[in-house]
Design an enzyme around this catalytic site. Structure first.
Site, PDB file in Angstrom:
ATOM      1  CD  GLU A 281       4.899 -63.669   7.139  1.00 14.91           C
ATOM      2  OE1 GLU A 281       5.408 -63.521   8.264  1.00 14.91           O
ATOM      3  OE2 GLU A 281       5.031 -64.705   6.463  1.00 14.91           O
ATOM      4  CB  SER A 282       6.300 -58.110   2.944  1.00 13.93           C
ATOM      5  OG  SER A 282       5.792 -58.330   1.638  1.00 13.93           O
TER       6      SER A 282
END
Length: 256
Positions: A53-54
């Protein structure tokens, strides 16, 4: 090998890793999903593309990351993009094959709660870490694999809060809500494997781990658990799978 040679968590993690095919693109949650996905990459699926997700695409960490913001993910990624790009370009248009999630609560239709337990949203008994990207992962990936320990506390008749929609109250709810992904087709637990019934969306026990009985699985489920007619037993972890898993887990203890 006998069941005494591995733990229930190790069997669960190995079974989850086996769900991931080489060459697929996998959106990975932290914790148990990350452990299983990295195990798959270092064993049978070296071409597995891990997306975090980063914004880390194609991460190849040589140790288990501590969080989605762990620098090891960016250091080993094929590319690092912005969080909006991960969601707007990769996830929401359907470019992710598999989403790998955990859960605090799960109901019979695969709806996930990671928000609050008990009370109300404003005044819960327990406030959990929250949604993060899980609702979008559950909505848009080609399929979702959930890895979670099975107990009546976790497998509830009705989740206290729907953080991520599985099949709602039945399989037609995904289309009604405009969710393009395939939903939670497989749930891996420390007791066995459940799969969503195509007709009803209800999670059905299809495989047990070695040494586990149907009675144990039903006792750990907060609804009358459906059992497949062709129920089978998973193959135990191989020595190579266990060695790779334990080597990965040892990296957490060695991380400063």
């Amino acid at each position: 090998m006998s069941a005494a040679d591995w733990s229930a968590d190790e069997m669960m993690t190995v079974a989850a890793a086996r769900q991931l095919r080489d060459g697929t693109v996998c959106f990975v949650g932290i914790g148990l999903p990350s452990t299983a996905a990295n195990l798959a990459r270092v064993t049978h699926a070296p071409g597995l593309v891990l997306v975090y997700e980063s914004g880390c695409l194609g991460a190849k960490p040589d140790r288990l990351p501590l969080s989605i913001g762990d620098g090891i993910l960016a250091d080993t990624a094929d590319a690092v993009v912005s969080v909006p790009e991960v969601f707007n370009y990769w996830l929401q248009p359907g470019r992710i094959d598999v989403g790998f999630l955990g859960a605090a609560q799960l109901d019979r239709h695969g709806n996930i709660n990671t928000t609050v337990i008990g009370g109300s949203y404003a005044d819960p008994a327990v406030r959990l870490p929250g949604a993060g990207g899980a609702p979008e992962i559950a909505a848009s990936c080609g399929e979702v694999v959930v890895i979670v320990r099975q107990s009546r506390r976790t497998f509830t008749e009705r989740v206290d809060f729907v953080t991520s929609v599985g099949y709602g109250a039945g399989p037609r709810d995904r289309a009604r809500l405009g969710l393009r992904g395939g939903g939670p087709r497989t749930v891996i637990t420390d007791l066995g494997v459940l799969e969503a019934d195509p007709a009803t969306g209800e999670l059905t026990l299809t495989r047990l781990h070695p040494g586990v009985t149907v009675e144990q699985a039903r006792a750990a489920t907060g609804w009358p658990l459906a059992v497949a007619d062709g129920l089978t037993t998973n193959e135990p972890p191989t020595p190579d799978e266990l060695a790779a898993l334990r080597a990965l887990q040892a990296t957490l203890k060695a991380t400063p």
